[in-house]
Design a protein around this motif. Structure first.
Motif, PDB file in Angstrom:
ATOM      1  N   SER A  33       0.923  -1.119  -0.061  1.00 10.00           N
ATOM      2  CA  SER A  33       0.024   0.039  -0.150  1.00 10.00           C
ATOM      3  C   SER A  33       0.895   1.197   0.022  1.00 10.00           C
ATOM      4  O   SER A  33       1.844   1.400   1.180  1.00 10.00           O
ATOM      5  N   VAL A  34       0.751   2.020  -1.036  1.00  8.77           N
ATOM      6  CA  VAL A  34       1.684   3.092  -1.368  1.00  8.77           C
ATOM      7  C   VAL A  34       1.032   4.350  -0.448  1.00  8.77           C
ATOM      8  O   VAL A  34      -0.148   4.815  -0.788  1.00  8.77           O
ATOM      9  N   VAL A  35       1.651   4.911   0.583  1.00  6.22           N
ATOM     10  CA  VAL A  35       1.148   5.884   1.605  1.00  6.22           C
ATOM     11  C   VAL A  35       2.045   7.218   1.404  1.00  6.22           C
ATOM     12  O   VAL A  35       1.930   7.923   2.406  1.00  6.22           O
ATOM     13  N   LYS A  36       2.887   7.177   0.510  1.00  8.30           N
ATOM     14  CA  LYS A  36       3.595   8.555   0.152  1.00  8.30           C
ATOM     15  C   LYS A  36       2.528   9.657  -0.133  1.00  8.30           C
ATOM     16  O   LYS A  36       1.471   9.564   0.000  1.00  8.30           O
ATOM     17  N   GLY A  37       3.429  10.805   0.293  1.00  9.15           N
ATOM     18  CA  GLY A  37       2.426  12.317   0.089  1.00  9.15           C
ATOM     19  C   GLY A  37       1.284  12.247   0.998  1.00  9.15           C
ATOM     20  O   GLY A  37       0.155  12.458   0.768  1.00  9.15           O
ATOM     21  N   ASN A 134      13.768   6.464 -17.097  1.00 12.62           N
ATOM     22  CA  ASN A 134      14.947   7.651 -16.898  1.00 12.62           C
ATOM     23  C   ASN A 134      14.603   8.572 -15.795  1.00 12.62           C
ATOM     24  O   ASN A 134      14.658   9.792 -16.077  1.00 12.62           O
ATOM     25  N   ARG A 135      14.499   7.943 -14.630  1.00 13.89           N
ATOM     26  CA  ARG A 135      14.313   8.587 -13.332  1.00 13.89           C
ATOM     27  C   ARG A 135      15.479   7.877 -12.477  1.00 13.89           C
ATOM     28  O   ARG A 135      16.620   8.233 -12.853  1.00 13.89           O
ATOM     29  N   THR A 136      15.340   7.402 -11.566  1.00 16.91           N
ATOM     30  CA  THR A 136      16.244   6.623 -10.544  1.00 16.91           C
ATOM     31  C   THR A 136      16.544   5.297 -11.250  1.00 16.91           C
ATOM     32  O   THR A 136      15.773   5.032 -12.095  1.00 16.91           O
ATOM     33  N   THR A 164      11.407  -2.170 -10.715  1.00 19.96           N
ATOM     34  CA  THR A 164      11.607  -0.864 -11.972  1.00 19.96           C
ATOM     35  C   THR A 164      10.352  -0.304 -11.719  1.00 19.96           C
ATOM     36  O   THR A 164       9.357  -0.670 -10.956  1.00 19.96           O
ATOM     37  N   HIS A 165      10.145   0.794 -12.488  1.00 23.16           N
ATOM     38  CA  HIS A 165       8.808   1.726 -12.287  1.00 23.16           C
ATOM     39  C   HIS A 165       8.423   1.880 -13.751  1.00 23.16           C
ATOM     40  O   HIS A 165       9.362   2.202 -14.659  1.00 23.16           O
ATOM     41  N   PHE A 166       7.343   1.929 -14.368  1.00 23.63           N
ATOM     42  CA  PHE A 166       6.743   1.905 -15.604  1.00 23.63           C
ATOM     43  C   PHE A 166       6.892   3.743 -15.920  1.00 23.63           C
ATOM     44  O   PHE A 166       5.843   4.174 -15.125  1.00 23.63           O
ATOM     45  N   ALA A 205       4.873  -3.102 -11.097  1.00 19.73           N
ATOM     46  CA  ALA A 205       3.576  -2.504 -11.256  1.00 19.73           C
ATOM     47  C   ALA A 205       2.972  -1.388 -10.109  1.00 19.73           C
ATOM     48  O   ALA A 205       3.154  -1.886  -8.814  1.00 19.73           O
ATOM     49  N   SER A 206       2.572  -0.433 -10.648  1.00 18.66           N
ATOM     50  CA  SER A 206       1.612   0.587  -9.840  1.00 18.66           C
ATOM     51  C   SER A 206       0.030   0.283 -10.193  1.00 18.66           C
ATOM     52  O   SER A 206      -0.186  -0.784 -10.779  1.00 18.66           O
ATOM     53  N   SER A 207      -0.809   1.223  -9.898  1.00 16.93           N
ATOM     54  CA  SER A 207      -2.092   0.976  -9.993  1.00 16.93           C
ATOM     55  C   SER A 207      -2.280   0.695 -11.543  1.00 16.93           C
ATOM     56  O   SER A 207      -3.104  -0.381 -11.689  1.00 16.93           O
ATOM     57  N   ALA A 208      -1.882   1.578 -12.292  1.00 13.05           N
ATOM     58  CA  ALA A 208      -2.356   1.477 -13.682  1.00 13.05           C
ATOM     59  C   ALA A 208      -1.772   0.110 -14.455  1.00 13.05           C
ATOM     60  O   ALA A 208      -2.610  -0.464 -14.935  1.00 13.05           O
ATOM     61  N   VAL A 221       2.769  -5.837  -5.858  1.00 10.30           N
ATOM     62  CA  VAL A 221       2.327  -4.669  -6.581  1.00 10.30           C
ATOM     63  C   VAL A 221       2.545  -3.511  -5.973  1.00 10.30           C
ATOM     64  O   VAL A 221       2.387  -3.511  -4.446  1.00 10.30           O
ATOM     65  N   ARG A 222       2.600  -2.399  -6.061  1.00  8.31           N
ATOM     66  CA  ARG A 222       2.839  -1.045  -5.465  1.00  8.31           C
ATOM     67  C   ARG A 222       1.804  -0.321  -5.482  1.00  8.31           C
ATOM     68  O   ARG A 222       1.530   0.430  -6.797  1.00  8.31           O
ATOM     69  N   ILE A 223       0.519  -0.256  -5.016  1.00 10.39           N
ATOM     70  CA  ILE A 223      -0.626   0.375  -5.183  1.00 10.39           C
ATOM     71  C   ILE A 223      -1.075   1.580  -4.499  1.00 10.39           C
ATOM     72  O   ILE A 223      -1.151   1.311  -3.194  1.00 10.39           O
ATOM     73  N   GLY A 224      -0.979   2.798  -5.173  1.00 13.25           N
ATOM     74  CA  GLY A 224      -1.345   4.023  -4.753  1.00 13.25           C
ATOM     75  C   GLY A 224      -2.659   4.402  -4.780  1.00 13.25           C
ATOM     76  O   GLY A 224      -3.720   3.900  -4.105  1.00 13.25           O
ATOM     77  N   ILE A 225      -2.975   5.037  -5.642  1.00 12.92           N
ATOM     78  CA  ILE A 225      -4.288   5.789  -6.059  1.00 12.92           C
ATOM     79  C   ILE A 225      -5.513   5.015  -6.240  1.00 12.92           C
ATOM     80  O   ILE A 225      -6.465   5.442  -5.564  1.00 12.92           O
ATOM     81  N   LEU A 226      -5.492   3.760  -6.472  1.00 11.37           N
ATOM     82  CA  LEU A 226      -6.523   2.785  -6.667  1.00 11.37           C
ATOM     83  C   LEU A 226      -7.139   2.442  -5.217  1.00 11.37           C
ATOM     84  O   LEU A 226      -8.610   2.498  -4.861  1.00 11.37           O
ATOM     85  N   ASN A 366      -6.288  13.918 -10.176  1.00 14.11           N
ATOM     86  CA  ASN A 366      -6.650  13.337  -9.005  1.00 14.11           C
ATOM     87  C   ASN A 366      -5.415  13.437  -7.918  1.00 14.11           C
ATOM     88  O   ASN A 366      -5.670  13.664  -6.778  1.00 14.11           O
ATOM     89  N   TYR A 367      -4.303  12.897  -8.304  1.00 16.45           N
ATOM     90  CA  TYR A 367      -3.099  12.798  -7.587  1.00 16.45           C
ATOM     91  C   TYR A 367      -2.923  14.063  -6.743  1.00 16.45           C
ATOM     92  O   TYR A 367      -2.589  14.295  -5.619  1.00 16.45           O
ATOM     93  N   GLU A 368      -2.659  15.254  -7.583  1.00 15.09           N
ATOM     94  CA  GLU A 368      -2.252  16.229  -7.172  1.00 15.09           C
ATOM     95  C   GLU A 368      -3.067  17.133  -6.359  1.00 15.09           C
ATOM     96  O   GLU A 368      -2.845  17.591  -5.318  1.00 15.09           O
TER      97      GLU A 368
HETATM   98  C1  LIG Z   1       3.809   6.388  -6.427  1.00 15.52           C
HETATM   99  C2  LIG Z   1       4.360   5.367  -7.205  1.00 15.52           C
HETATM  100  C3  LIG Z   1       3.471   4.190  -6.994  1.00 15.52           C
HETATM  101  C4  LIG Z   1       2.114   3.945  -6.906  1.00 15.52           C
HETATM  102  O1  LIG Z   1       1.511   4.858  -8.068  1.00 15.52           O
HETATM  103  P1  LIG Z   1      -0.103   4.808  -8.096  1.00 15.52           P
HETATM  104  O2  LIG Z   1      -0.270   5.164  -9.671  1.00 15.52           O
HETATM  105  O3  LIG Z   1      -0.702   5.646  -7.262  1.00 15.52           O
HETATM  106  O4  LIG Z   1      -0.434   3.263  -7.992  1.00 15.52           O
HETATM  107  C5  LIG Z   1       4.171   2.914  -7.203  1.00 15.52           C
HETATM  108  N1  LIG Z   1       5.486   3.066  -7.511  1.00 15.52           N
HETATM  109  C6  LIG Z   1       6.338   3.958  -7.478  1.00 15.52           C
HETATM  110  C7  LIG Z   1       7.886   4.089  -7.551  1.00 15.52           C
HETATM  111  C8  LIG Z   1       5.573   5.329  -7.152  1.00 15.52           C
HETATM  112  O5  LIG Z   1       6.515   6.369  -6.854  1.00 15.52           O
END
Ligand SMILES: *Cc1c(COP(=O)(O)O)cnc(C)c1O
Length: 384
Positions: A33-37, A134-136, A164-166, A205-208, A221-226, A366-368
């Protein structure tokens, strides 16, 4: 209400969304569960225990300060992962507290290994690989060197993950890029295995991506917004819904943002309302002043366009949104008086103001909009 507005989180919706995710995501894949921000503006301190109640045992944050806040409220066994900022001088706290963290350069890797040696405790590492965002992430040109360093210091870390992150899985326009990233990631994983490096979990994978590319769900999976009841984009929602029999949105919004009517008064025909001349009263008007403005996260772009709910009526924002106040037109509304509840986001009776429509209106994602809700606003968990 001590603060001029208050944010209520629906525990019922939190439980519902996580339950939905668990059903959708393949068995054996862990949900982080992604709880950043500040938990996307919802508030870490309230959200984390509620998510644990729904069975979440892994949280992801961006930075060390957020990790510390999660640690204050989580259960002892729950895992925390830092995906971004850690100053080297604080890595010992991270290691000592069994928090796993992303490593994307040799500076952090060296620092982690040195501190782990000093502490006599293994660092819990997730190696992030550059695959095309091309980020971290470690660039491929350093792969040999990375593998060498990892193989030389095996006593001082646990390889918790390879990740990795898409770059934009929420839009079909990025399809080719995302597919390419995934292919590279799998190839690099093979190289790790060939070199006797065995990450405990692969995650990308994130939410999308979780929704649109289910094959990228891997071990975690790293789920934030969903989980907060919002879709990463309308494209992701359409992708999901067009493949289902039931055409209703399977997730629920958690947030209701409420304020109160501070003052009600009359305005004479021909006067301007609020700063400047953007709103002219074309007739005698009655207005209500709400103690919420752009410093509280109510975007200035909603000037003369936003809507709020009072007494189950949809009411227009008139004039410029101020730093701490906004003004609404209640000329044709019944019975609105000082102290009445105002819903800025969320439901009141049969009516609903969603962040989605709100943010389309204000040109923010939504995020912002969510993340900009200041942490100083009082937050409450309610059961329904
Ligand atoms: C913010 C973030 C996520 C979550 O993204 P959502 O689109 O909100 O699910 C997953 N991975 C990384 C590296 C992120 O920075």
């Amino acid at each position: 209400m001590n603060t001029p507005s208050v944010i209520e989180l629906s525990n019922e919706s939190i439980q519902h969304n996580i339950h939905f995710l668990r059903k959708f995501i393949k068995k054996g894949t862990l949900i982080s569960s992604v709880v950043k921000g500040n938990a996307y503006g919802h508030g870490i301190e309230l959200y984390v225990p509620a998510a644990e109640e729904a069975g979440i045992i892994h949280f992801s944050v961006f930075s060390i300060d957020e990790a510390k806040r999660v640690c204050q409220v989580k259960s002892p066994e729950t895992e925390v992962m830092i995906m971004g900022w850690i100053p080297c001088c604080e890595i010992d706290w991270v290691i000592a507290n069994d928090i796993s963290f992303w490593v994307f350069d040799f500076e952090r890797l060296d620092c982690a290994i040195t501190k782990a040696k000093e502490l006599g405790k293994k660092a819990l590492l997730h190696i992030e690989l550059e695959t095309g965002m091309n980020r971290t992430g470690f660039d491929l040109v350093f792969l040999r060197e990375l593998i060498k360093v990892l193989n030389e210091s095996k006593d001082h870390y646990v390889l918790k993950g390879l990740c990795t992150h898409f770059a934009g899985a929420e839009s079909i326009a990025n399809h080719v890029r995302v597919q390419r990233q995934f292919k590279i990631f799998k190839r690099l994983h093979k190289v790790f295995l060939e070199n006797d490096l065995h990450p405990e979990r692969l995650h990308a994978a994130s939410s999308a991506a979780t929704i649109t590319y289910p094959n990228t769900q891997l071990d975690m999976v790293r789920i934030g917004i969903l989980q907060y009841g919002y879709w990463p984009s309308s494209e992701t929602f359409i992708h999901y819904i067009s493949r289902r029999k039931r055409k209703t949105d399977p997730i629920k919004r958690i947030i209701t943002w409420k304020s109160r009517v501070m003052v009600v008064k009359e305005v004479k025909q021909g006067s301007f309302v609020s700063y400047g001349t953007t709103y002219l009263a074309t007739e005698d008007k009655r207005i209500a002043v709400i103690p919420t403005g752009y410093s509280h996260g109510y975007s200035r772009t909603l000037s003369n366009t936003g809507r709020v709910l009072i007494n189950e009526q949809r009411i227009a924002v008139i004039g410029m949104v101020n730093m701490n106040m906004l003004i609404v037109d209640i000329t044709y509304c019944t019975d609105i008086k000082q102290g009445d509840e105002v819903v800025l986001i969320g439901r009141q009776g049969e009516l609903d103001i969603s962040v989605s429509s709100f943010s389309e209106l204000s040109d923010q994602l939504n995020y912002e909009l969510l993340v900009r809700l200041p942490s100083s606003i009082e937050r409450k968990l309610i059961q329904q």
